[in-house]
Write a protein that holds these residues in place. Structure first.
Motif, short mmCIF file in Angstrom:
data_model
loop_
_atom_site.label_atom_id
_atom_site.label_comp_id
_atom_site.label_asym_id
_atom_site.label_seq_id
_atom_site.Cartn_x
_atom_site.Cartn_y
_atom_site.Cartn_z
N LEU A 1 0.79 -1.03 -0.21
CA LEU A 1 -0.11 0.06 -0.26
C LEU A 1 1.20 1.14 0.14
N TYR A 2 0.76 2.15 -0.86
CA TYR A 2 1.29 3.33 -1.21
C TYR A 2 0.57 4.84 -0.88
N CYS A 3 1.61 6.00 -0.39
CA CYS A 3 1.33 7.04 -0.15
C CYS A 3 1.77 7.54 -1.12
N PRO A 4 0.93 8.38 -1.91
CA PRO A 4 1.63 9.26 -3.29
C PRO A 4 1.82 10.13 -2.25
N LEU A 5 1.77 10.84 -1.16
CA LEU A 5 2.27 12.02 -1.04
C LEU A 5 3.64 11.77 0.21
N ALA A 6 3.79 10.11 0.63
CA ALA A 6 4.40 10.07 1.77
C ALA A 6 5.54 9.59 0.66
N GLY A 7 6.32 9.20 -0.86
CA GLY A 7 7.50 9.26 -1.18
C GLY A 7 6.84 7.43 -1.62
N ILE A 8 8.63 7.40 -2.46
CA ILE A 8 8.26 6.00 -2.99
C ILE A 8 8.21 4.50 -2.33
N ASP A 9 7.95 5.03 -1.34
CA ASP A 9 8.24 3.27 0.04
C ASP A 9 7.18 2.97 0.08
N GLY A 10 6.55 2.24 0.10
CA GLY A 10 5.98 1.28 0.48
C GLY A 10 5.19 1.61 1.83
N LEU A 11 3.64 1.65 2.39
CA LEU A 11 3.78 1.69 4.40
C LEU A 11 3.79 0.10 4.16
N SER A 12 4.12 0.37 5.83
CA SER A 12 4.15 -0.79 6.71
C SER A 12 3.23 -1.49 7.05
N PRO A 13 3.29 -2.58 6.96
CA PRO A 13 1.29 -3.20 8.11
C PRO A 13 1.24 -2.66 9.06
N TRP A 14 2.47 -2.47 9.96
CA TRP A 14 2.70 -2.24 10.93
C TRP A 14 1.82 -1.12 11.50
N GLU A 15 1.35 0.24 10.26
CA GLU A 15 2.04 1.23 10.79
C GLU A 15 0.38 1.50 10.66
N THR A 16 -0.32 2.51 11.78
CA THR A 16 -1.54 3.48 11.50
C THR A 16 -1.94 3.73 10.56
N ILE A 17 -2.73 3.54 9.56
CA ILE A 17 -3.63 4.46 8.58
C ILE A 17 -3.70 4.99 8.78
N SER B 1 -1.77 7.32 10.42
CA SER B 1 -0.51 8.01 10.75
C SER B 1 0.23 9.49 10.33
N LEU B 2 -0.42 8.87 8.87
CA LEU B 2 0.24 9.92 7.96
C LEU B 2 -0.49 11.23 7.16
N GLY B 3 -1.86 10.99 7.92
CA GLY B 3 -3.42 12.34 7.67
C GLY B 3 -3.41 12.49 6.26
N VAL B 4 -3.73 11.40 5.31
CA VAL B 4 -3.74 11.98 3.89
C VAL B 4 -5.28 10.13 3.85
N ARG B 5 -6.00 10.39 3.43
CA ARG B 5 -6.82 9.39 2.66
C ARG B 5 -6.97 8.83 1.67
N ASN B 6 -5.99 9.54 0.85
CA ASN B 6 -6.12 8.54 -0.71
C ASN B 6 -4.53 7.53 -0.43
N PHE B 7 -4.78 6.56 -1.50
CA PHE B 7 -4.16 5.41 -1.09
C PHE B 7 -3.68 4.53 -2.66
N MET B 8 -2.59 4.00 -3.22
CA MET B 8 -2.51 2.91 -4.11
C MET B 8 -2.13 1.90 -3.68
N LEU B 9 -2.76 1.07 -4.31
CA LEU B 9 -2.53 -0.35 -3.67
C LEU B 9 -1.72 -1.30 -4.75
N CYS B 10 -0.68 -1.91 -4.79
CA CYS B 10 0.15 -2.23 -5.84
C CYS B 10 0.63 -4.15 -5.62
N LYS B 11 0.74 -4.70 -5.97
CA LYS B 11 1.07 -6.37 -6.38
C LYS B 11 3.04 -5.32 -6.14
#
Length: 136
Positions: A69-85, A87-97
Motif C-alpha cells: 500500500l502506497y501513499c502518493p504524498l509520502a514518497g516511493i516507499d510502501g507503508l509498513s503493514p504495522w503502522e496505523t492508517i 499516522s500520515l493524515g492522508v486519505r488517498n492510497f494506491m494498492l500495487c502488487k
C-alpha cells in the motif's frame, strides 16, 4: 448525561474517515470508512475483500504478502503493514502488487521454452502481415 456517554464512546473508538484506494489496472478506486488507529495490514485486507466481492478485474487474490500500500504524498516507499492508517493524515492510497523476483531457470528449460515460443510469435507475425488493410 446521555450526551456525555456518547462522546466518551466516540473518543474510545478513535476517529473514523473515508479513504480511497486505487488499485493499479482497475477501473476506479475502492472507498470505505476506517478507524484512524487501524493497521495498514487490516486496511489492505478489507480492500482486497471489497475488490473481490465487487467482482473487479484484474483478479488479484487475497494474500496480503503479495501487495504493498502506497501513499502518493509520502514518497516511493510502501507503508509498513504495522503502522496505523491515520499516522500520515492522508486519505488517498494506491494498492500495487509487489514486484516478482525473476525465477532462475536452468539452461535446458530455457532452451525448450525459447523453441516453443519462437513458433508462436512467428505464426503471429505471418498472420499479421497477411491481413489486408483497406485504404479510403
Amino acid at each position: 448525561m446521555l450526551l456525555s456517554k456518547q462522546k466518551k464512546n466516540q473518543v474510545g473508538k478513535g476517529n473514523r474517515f473515508l479513504i480511497s484506494i486505487t488499485v493499479i489496472g482497475s477501473a476506479g478506486p475502492i472507498r470505505f470508512v476506517v478507524n484512524e488507529e487501524e493497521l495498514v495490514a487490516a486496511v489492505m485486507d478489507t480492500a482486497l475483500k471489497s475488490y473481490a466481492r465487487e467482482g473487479r478485474l484484474p483478479v488479484l487474490g487475497s494474500d496480503l504478502n503479495n501487495f504493498v500500500l502506497y501513499c502518493p504524498l509520502a514518497g516511493i516507499d510502501g507503508l509498513s503493514p504495522w503502522e496505523t492508517i491515520g499516522s500520515l493524515g492522508v486519505r488517498n492510497f494506491m494498492l500495487c502488487k509487489k514486484p516478482q523476483a525473476e525465477k532462475v531457470v536452468d539452461d535446458e528449460k530455457s532452451m525448450t521454452m525459447a523453441r516453443k515460443g519462437s513458433g508462436s510469435w512467428k505464426a503471429w507475425f505471418h498472420k499479421s502481415r497477411n491481413l489486408k488493410v483497406s485504404s479510403h
